[in-house]
Design an enzyme around this catalytic site. Structure first.
Site, mmCIF file in Angstrom:
data_model
loop_
_atom_site.group_PDB
_atom_site.id
_atom_site.type_symbol
_atom_site.label_atom_id
_atom_site.label_comp_id
_atom_site.label_asym_id
_atom_site.label_seq_id
_atom_site.Cartn_x
_atom_site.Cartn_y
_atom_site.Cartn_z
ATOM 1 N N GLN A 113 17.221 44.036 -69.720
ATOM 2 C CA GLN A 113 17.018 42.582 -69.732
ATOM 3 C C GLN A 113 17.824 41.865 -68.656
ATOM 4 O OE1 GLN A 113 14.783 41.035 -71.425
ATOM 5 N NE2 GLN A 113 14.172 42.776 -72.674
ATOM 6 N N LYS A 169 9.705 45.373 -66.866
ATOM 7 C CA LYS A 169 10.420 44.121 -67.148
ATOM 8 C C LYS A 169 10.854 43.438 -65.849
ATOM 9 C CE LYS A 169 11.993 45.840 -71.587
ATOM 10 N NZ LYS A 169 11.262 45.139 -72.655
HETATM 11 N N1 PMP Z 1 16.850 47.913 -74.002
HETATM 12 C C1 PMP Z 1 16.540 46.622 -74.065
HETATM 13 C C2 PMP Z 1 17.649 45.616 -74.100
HETATM 14 C C3 PMP Z 1 15.198 46.227 -74.089
HETATM 15 O O1 PMP Z 1 14.890 44.930 -74.146
HETATM 16 C C4 PMP Z 1 14.187 47.214 -74.050
HETATM 17 C C5 PMP Z 1 12.720 46.847 -74.103
HETATM 18 N N2 PMP Z 1 12.398 45.889 -75.074
HETATM 19 C C6 PMP Z 1 14.570 48.542 -73.979
HETATM 20 C C7 PMP Z 1 15.897 48.858 -73.950
HETATM 21 C C8 PMP Z 1 13.563 49.644 -73.906
HETATM 22 O O2 PMP Z 1 12.882 49.585 -72.707
HETATM 23 P P1 PMP Z 1 11.563 50.433 -72.469
HETATM 24 O O3 PMP Z 1 10.669 50.161 -73.648
HETATM 25 O O4 PMP Z 1 11.010 49.906 -71.192
HETATM 26 O O5 PMP Z 1 11.952 51.856 -72.399
#
Ligand code: PMP
Length: 413
Positions: A210, A233
Site C-alpha cells: 500500500q 496496486k
Molecule cells: N499486504 C497489503 C497491505 C495489502 O493491501 C495486500 C493486498 N490487499 C497484500 C499484502 C497482498 O497483496 P497481493 O494480493 O497483491 O499479493
C-alpha cells in the site's frame, strides 16, 4: 502547456484520460472508482504493452537464441532494471519477480524461515497486518516451533512504539510490518522500526503493497532486508510482484521452488543452483505482465514531476473534513501520517448495505474486514467501509461519495 503543468500541479483530467476503465457508466451513473487499495485501474500504455508483447514479441525468455526470444528477454529484464531504480535497490540481482506481495512474503517465510528458524525464535509482526503478512509466518512458526509476537495498535491506528521496544529481544529473528496499512491507511515509521529491529539483531521484511503507489520508496535509505510490492496496486497488471532482498541474504537462502531456470546444472545425483535472482524464479514467469509493468512504473515516474502526493492527501483531507459533518459516520484510523485510504463505519447501517447502496450510485468502495481480521477485532468491528483514493480521483468524486453517504443516512433512519 496547460495551466496545471505550468504551475507544477497535477493535471488530473490529463491523467484520467489515460485510464479507459474510468470512463464508463455503472448503474446509469459515471463510475467513481474508490477501491484503489484493492487494485488500481491501468493506463492505456500498460494495456498497449500487453497487446504489443503478444502481437510481436511472444517467446519464452532466457533460453532461446532466436530474435523473438531475445526481444522478450530484453523487455523482461528491462522491467527488472526499472524496478531496481524505482526501489533504489543497489543491484538488479536483488529484484525477484513473484506473483505479488503474497508470494514474496511466502518466499521469505519458506526459504529464509525454514533454513534459519529454531524452536523458541520469535517473529514480530504488527497488529496492522494484512493476512498475507500473518499466515505465512504462522505456517513456518508452527513448523519450526517459533513464536509469533504482535506489536499492539493504538486507538488512532498507529503502532505502539513503546511496546515494540519492549517486545524486541535477542530471540527476535524477524520483524515484518506493512509500510502502510491497507485497512486504515496508517503510514508506519518504517525507518525507526527497522533501526530498532537491526539493533536487536533481527532482520526486517517490509510489506510495501500500500505504500509504493503513494510514497517514495528507497530501500537503501530504509535499510530493510526485504521489501515487497505488487504491480496491480501500482497501476500495473495483476499476477506480478517483486521481492527485493539484500544480496548476501539471497545468497544464503535456499531455493523456494525447483524447476527450470533456477538451476546451474542438474544430474540425477544432484543439482547446483543459479545465482539470485534466477535461483528464486523457477519455471516460465508471467512474461507479458512483467513487461507491461514497466509501463506502469514509467507512468508513476512521469507523475512524480508533479506533486501528486499532495493531490492524494487533499482528497483524503477533503473527504475526512466533509464527512465529519455527518454525525452518524465514525472514521476508523485517524493517525497523523496516512496514505489516502480511509475506513469508516455508519451508525445503524451494515457496511455491506452501505457498499451496495453506494454501488447503486456508481461508487465503488470496499467493505468488509479487508483481509485484516485481527485488526478489526482490535477495534471491535466486523468490518468497515473503505474509500481509497488514487492519483486519478477528483475532488468532485469525493463530493459524490459524501453525498452518497449522506443519502444513505437519510434513507436509513
Ligand atoms: N499486504 C497489503 C497491505 C495489502 O493491501 C495486500 C493486498 N490487499 C497484500 C499484502 C497482498 O497483496 P497481493 O494480493 O497483491 O499479493
Amino acid at each position: 502547456m496547460t495551466e496545471a503543468v505550468a504551475q507544477n500541479r497535477l493535471d488530473v483530467a490529463a491523467v484520467r484520460a489515460q485510464f479507459p476503465a474510468l470512463h464508463q457508466l455503472v448503474n446509469g451513473r459515471p463510475l467513481v472508482y474508490l477501491d484503489n487499495a484493492a487494485t488500481t485501474q491501468k493506463p492505456a500504455s500498460v494495456l498497449r504493452a500487453l497487446t504489443a508483447y503478444y502481437e510481436q514479441d511472444n517467446a519464452n525468455i532466457h533460453r532461446g537464441i532466436h530474435t523473438l526470444a531475445e526481444r522478450a528477454t530484453r523487455s523482461f529484464e528491462a522491467t527488472r532494471l526499472t524496478v531496481r531504480d524505482f526501489l533504489n535497490a543497489p543491484s538488479e540481482t536483488e529484484i525477484i519477480f513473484t506473483r505479488g506481495v503474497t508470494e514474496s512474503i511466502n518466499l521469505v517465510a519458506s526459504s529464509w524461515g525454514r533454513s534459519q528458524l529454531q524452536p523458541g525464535d520469535e517473529i514480530l509482526i504488527s497488529g496492522l497486518e494484512h493476512h498475507s503478512n500473518i499466515v505465512p509466518w504462522q505456517l513456518i512458526a508452527s513448523e519450526k516451533g517459533a513464536v509469533i509476537k504482535v506489536i499492539p495498535v493504538l486507538n488512532d491506528g498507529s503502532l505502539d512504539m513503546a511496546s515494540y521496544e519492549t517486545l524486541l529481544s535477542p530471540r527476535t529473528r524477524m520483524v515484518a510490518f506493512n509500510h502502510a496499512s491497507n485497512a486504515l491507511g496508517t503510514i508506519n515509521p518504517a525507518k525507526a522500526l527497522i533501526d530498532l529491529a537491526h539493533r536487536a539483531g533481527a532482520l526486517v521484511l517490509v510489506d510495501g503493497a500500500q505504500a509504493a503507489s503513494h510514497l517514495k520508496v528507497d530501500v537503501q535509505d530504509l535499510g530493510c532486508d526485504f521489501y515487497c510490492i505488487s504491480s496491480h496496486k501500482l497501476y500495473g497488471p495483476t499476477g506480478v510482484g517483486v521481492l527485493f532482498g539484500k544480496r548476501h541474504l539471497l545468497d544464503q537462502m535456499p531455493p523456494y521452488q525447483g524447476g527450470g531456470e533456477m538451476i546451474r546444472e542438474v544430474s540425477f545425483n544432484g543439482t547446483t543452483f543459479n545465482d539470485p535472482p534466477y535461483k528464486f524464479e523457477a519455471g516460465t514467469p508471467n512474461i507479458a505482465d512483467v513487461v507491461a509493468f514497466k509501463e506502469a512504473l514509467d507512468f508513476l515516474k512521469n507523475l512524480s514531476d508533479f506533486n501528486f502526493r499532495s493531490h492524494e492527501q487533499n482528497l483524503l483531507d477533503t473527504f475526512c473534513r466533509e464527512v465529519s459533518a455527518n454525525k452518524r459516520v465514525r472514521l476508523v484510523g485517524t493517525s497523523a501520517d496516512k496514505v489516502s485510504v480511509q475506513s469508516f463505519v455508519i451508525d445503524r447501517v451494515h457496511h455491506f448495505d452501505a457498499g451496495q447502496m453506494l454501488d447503486a450510485r456508481g461508487i465503488a468502495v470496499r467493505t468488509g474486514h479487508h483481509c485484516a481480521q485481527p485488526l478489526m477485532d482490535r477495534f471491535e468491528l466486523e468490518g468497515t467501509i473503505r474509500a481509497s483514493f488514487a492519483v486519478y480521483n477528483t475532488v468532485e468524486e469525493v463530493h459524490e461519495l459524501v453525498q452518497g453517504i449522506n443519502w444513505i443516512t437519510k434513507f436509513v433512519p
